[in-house]
Design a protein around this motif. Sequence first.
Motif, PDB file in Angstrom:
ATOM      1  N   LEU A  85       0.697  -1.329  -0.323  1.00 45.74           N
ATOM      2  CA  LEU A  85       0.084   0.170  -0.418  1.00 45.74           C
ATOM      3  C   LEU A  85       0.974   1.521  -0.115  1.00 45.74           C
ATOM      4  O   LEU A  85      -0.098   2.444  -0.245  1.00 45.74           O
ATOM      5  CB  LEU A  85      -0.692  -0.414   1.490  1.00 45.74           C
ATOM      6  N   PHE A  86       1.860   1.263   0.267  1.00 44.77           N
ATOM      7  CA  PHE A  86       3.320   2.178   0.092  1.00 44.77           C
ATOM      8  C   PHE A  86       2.845   3.025  -1.112  1.00 44.77           C
ATOM      9  O   PHE A  86       2.754   4.320  -0.532  1.00 44.77           O
ATOM     10  CB  PHE A  86       4.305   2.122   0.581  1.00 44.77           C
ATOM     11  N   GLU A  87       3.178   2.877  -2.095  1.00 42.68           N
ATOM     12  CA  GLU A  87       2.769   3.786  -3.263  1.00 42.68           C
ATOM     13  C   GLU A  87       1.142   4.607  -3.161  1.00 42.68           C
ATOM     14  O   GLU A  87       1.540   5.588  -3.667  1.00 42.68           O
ATOM     15  CB  GLU A  87       2.991   2.936  -4.515  1.00 42.68           C
ATOM     16  N   THR A  88       0.512   3.888  -2.951  1.00 39.57           N
ATOM     17  CA  THR A  88      -0.728   4.144  -3.096  1.00 39.57           C
ATOM     18  C   THR A  88      -0.994   5.322  -1.516  1.00 39.57           C
ATOM     19  O   THR A  88      -1.131   6.502  -2.568  1.00 39.57           O
ATOM     20  CB  THR A  88      -1.751   3.036  -2.580  1.00 39.57           C
ATOM     21  N   LEU A  89      -0.553   5.168  -1.328  1.00 39.69           N
ATOM     22  CA  LEU A  89      -0.325   6.338  -0.214  1.00 39.69           C
ATOM     23  C   LEU A  89       0.362   7.192   0.287  1.00 39.69           C
ATOM     24  O   LEU A  89       0.615   8.176  -0.477  1.00 39.69           O
ATOM     25  CB  LEU A  89       0.122   5.676   1.486  1.00 39.69           C
ATOM     26  N   LEU A  90       1.743   7.334  -0.304  1.00 38.66           N
ATOM     27  CA  LEU A  90       2.379   8.360  -0.769  1.00 38.66           C
ATOM     28  C   LEU A  90       1.310   9.087  -2.271  1.00 38.66           C
ATOM     29  O   LEU A  90       2.118  10.268  -1.894  1.00 38.66           O
ATOM     30  CB  LEU A  90       3.955   8.144  -1.521  1.00 38.66           C
ATOM     31  N   ALA A  91       1.369   8.855  -2.844  1.00 40.75           N
ATOM     32  CA  ALA A  91       0.285   9.344  -4.083  1.00 40.75           C
ATOM     33  C   ALA A  91      -0.493  10.178  -3.253  1.00 40.75           C
ATOM     34  O   ALA A  91      -0.886  11.367  -4.014  1.00 40.75           O
ATOM     35  CB  ALA A  91       0.003   8.481  -5.311  1.00 40.75           C
ATOM     36  N   CYS A  92      -1.060  10.131  -1.813  1.00 41.79           N
ATOM     37  CA  CYS A  92      -2.546  10.575  -0.978  1.00 41.79           C
ATOM     38  C   CYS A  92      -1.637  12.094  -1.092  1.00 41.79           C
ATOM     39  O   CYS A  92      -2.307  12.928  -0.692  1.00 41.79           O
ATOM     40  CB  CYS A  92      -2.778   9.466  -0.315  1.00 41.79           C
ATOM     41  N   TYR A  93      -0.168  12.337  -1.227  1.00 36.39           N
ATOM     42  CA  TYR A  93      -0.014  13.361  -0.095  1.00 36.39           C
ATOM     43  C   TYR A  93       0.074  14.567  -1.076  1.00 36.39           C
ATOM     44  O   TYR A  93       1.346  14.120  -2.734  1.00 36.39           O
ATOM     45  CB  TYR A  93       1.838  12.998   0.648  1.00 36.39           C
ATOM     46  N   ARG A  94      -0.111  15.999  -1.509  1.00 35.62           N
ATOM     47  CA  ARG A  94       1.411  17.051  -1.431  1.00 35.62           C
ATOM     48  C   ARG A  94       2.165  17.385  -1.107  1.00 35.62           C
ATOM     49  O   ARG A  94       1.507  18.128   0.599  1.00 35.62           O
ATOM     50  CB  ARG A  94       0.024  17.583  -2.395  1.00 35.62           C
ATOM     51  N   TRP A  95       3.200  18.304  -1.250  1.00 39.25           N
ATOM     52  CA  TRP A  95       3.916  18.871  -1.120  1.00 39.25           C
ATOM     53  C   TRP A  95       4.285  20.386  -0.867  1.00 39.25           C
ATOM     54  O   TRP A  95       4.426  20.719  -1.980  1.00 39.25           O
ATOM     55  CB  TRP A  95       5.706  17.897  -0.934  1.00 39.25           C
ATOM     56  N   SER A  96       4.890  21.047   0.121  1.00 40.63           N
ATOM     57  CA  SER A  96       5.426  22.101  -0.255  1.00 40.63           C
ATOM     58  C   SER A  96       6.840  22.780  -0.439  1.00 40.63           C
ATOM     59  O   SER A  96       6.636  22.119   1.199  1.00 40.63           O
ATOM     60  CB  SER A  96       3.742  23.107   0.455  1.00 40.63           C
ATOM     61  N   ASP A  97       7.347  23.498  -0.379  1.00 37.15           N
ATOM     62  CA  ASP A  97       8.994  23.914   0.311  1.00 37.15           C
ATOM     63  C   ASP A  97       8.801  25.357   1.503  1.00 37.15           C
ATOM     64  O   ASP A  97       9.120  25.575   1.838  1.00 37.15           O
ATOM     65  CB  ASP A  97       9.674  24.205  -0.971  1.00 37.15           C
ATOM     66  N   THR A  98       7.437  25.816   0.929  1.00 35.54           N
ATOM     67  CA  THR A  98       7.010  27.051   2.388  1.00 35.54           C
ATOM     68  C   THR A  98       5.961  26.547   3.079  1.00 35.54           C
ATOM     69  O   THR A  98       5.501  25.711   2.541  1.00 35.54           O
ATOM     70  CB  THR A  98       6.434  28.310   1.506  1.00 35.54           C
ATOM     71  N   PRO A  99       6.146  27.566   3.943  1.00 34.26           N
ATOM     72  CA  PRO A  99       4.944  27.012   5.250  1.00 34.26           C
ATOM     73  C   PRO A  99       3.400  26.665   4.474  1.00 34.26           C
ATOM     74  O   PRO A  99       2.978  27.380   3.228  1.00 34.26           O
ATOM     75  CB  PRO A  99       5.103  27.874   6.114  1.00 34.26           C
ATOM     76  N   VAL A 100       2.773  26.048   4.978  1.00 25.18           N
ATOM     77  CA  VAL A 100       0.976  25.727   4.629  1.00 25.18           C
ATOM     78  C   VAL A 100      -0.085  25.951   5.416  1.00 25.18           C
ATOM     79  O   VAL A 100       0.615  25.047   6.989  1.00 25.18           O
ATOM     80  CB  VAL A 100       1.157  24.868   4.217  1.00 25.18           C
ATOM     81  N   GLN A 101      -1.369  26.903   5.714  1.00 26.30           N
ATOM     82  CA  GLN A 101      -1.452  26.660   6.949  1.00 26.30           C
ATOM     83  C   GLN A 101      -3.113  26.181   5.939  1.00 26.30           C
ATOM     84  O   GLN A 101      -3.588  26.277   5.200  1.00 26.30           O
ATOM     85  CB  GLN A 101      -1.635  28.558   7.121  1.00 26.30           C
ATOM     86  N   PRO A 102      -3.563  24.905   6.611  1.00 26.83           N
ATOM     87  CA  PRO A 102      -4.640  24.668   6.936  1.00 26.83           C
ATOM     88  C   PRO A 102      -5.545  25.719   6.626  1.00 26.83           C
ATOM     89  O   PRO A 102      -6.179  26.551   8.060  1.00 26.83           O
ATOM     90  CB  PRO A 102      -4.637  23.389   8.348  1.00 26.83           C
ATOM     91  N   GLY A 103      -6.440  25.105   6.326  1.00 27.18           N
ATOM     92  CA  GLY A 103      -8.049  25.796   6.117  1.00 27.18           C
ATOM     93  C   GLY A 103      -8.877  25.977   7.840  1.00 27.18           C
ATOM     94  O   GLY A 103      -8.982  24.573   8.309  1.00 27.18           O
TER      95      GLY A 103
END
Length: 435
Positions: free
Chosen positions: A408-426
């Motif tokens: 399941l690892f590959e499937t789980l990794l595809a669930c994530y998006r990444w940023s180089d700068t801080p992100v504020q949750p809605g």
Amino acid sequence: MQAVELIRKKRDGGVLDTDEINWLIEQYTQGAVPDYQMAAWLMAVCWRGMDARETRDLTMAMVHSGDELHVRDIVSPVIDKHSTGGVGDKVTLAVAPLAAACGIAVGKMTGRGLGHTGGTVDKLESVQGFRPELTREEFIHILKTEGVVLAGQSADLAPADGKMYALRDVTGTVESIPLIAASIMSKKLAIGCSHLLLDVKFGSGAFMKTVEKARELAQAMVDIGRLAGIHTVAALTSMEQPLGCAVGNALEMMEAIAILRGEGPEDVSELCYHDVAELLVMTGKAQTMDTAEQQVQQAIRSGAGLAKLAAVIAAQGGDARQVEQPHLLPQAPYKVMLTSPHTGYIAAIDAEAIGLASMRLGAGRFRKGEPVDHRTGLVLQAKVGAYRQAGEPLVEVHARSEAEARDLFETLLACYRWSDTPVQPGALIHEVIRP
């Protein structure tokens, strides 16, 4: 009348009259209309929709398909709370006992999982011996003695919805505002509570993908509640990422217990405490939200909320020790940690994809009547906005085998998006709709 005529009429965009809807629901409940014809009609509704009068008639036909409890004539006020479902949504497990600990009677009929979303009954059944199927007499007795009851869909209350609910799950007919509204409200009207709080989810992990659709559903249900004489309030809440950290039945039960101890993840704890405070104000048990929130915190500090969960589980045949000692709940034989492939900030987590991954582990159903494995699921180690270094823990996979987890690892990794700068949750709570 013939079922095929009503299928064709709705398929072609027609509007069914009250007698036609009543006949269809009555005949389906009695077994004269088979599942395959009802599935076709449900698909036609998904495609063509229903107007407000049709939706109201469908709701009432489902209510009248079985017994009605009228609990507000026995205990008053008596509240119900319902979520439209999401990934990691264990809110009812904390809100119901916490509200009862604050002095509000809670008469709750709840369901099993639909699609990628978990069901409260499935989570409760991770407790050994817990019995969700209650007779009318048992439901009322537990409500009166414990102040809270958490029942599954019974054969006597809104039986038409019970049959349709299971069928929709496996026929791709879940995502329909009229069907969702009628399903939810038929159970509420059959119980006959005095106050109802609805949690209508929107986002990637919800059935309503946009806030506009969620608002449409919420308004439809608030309108049905008003017409039925139930004080109904709906909160629109975000499901853009899983709620809390745990996804899976026993895992979510453990997290609900942590919430009742004041030790749960911030997002889901905030939502639970807000919901109870809203109910206290709705029922007149508190005059302001600030006062209500103080009452909620007192119930947590004193342990009254957790004690109430243990009491209702015991009253319904469950092992209360598993609430007091959650490590006794079922645990998967293998726990495998997926680590972060990147260094950076988590920008987004696809909640629906996380829910589907949990289903692959056995925590949900792909077919009607399929059993679930209460032990399996996922525990997120970081949420949107968190900073991870490469190699740090990302998701703990609870599986039946190590191979199943790693597959399941590959499937789980595809669930994530990444940023180089801080992100504020809605914001989690978008708006509240009142009558």
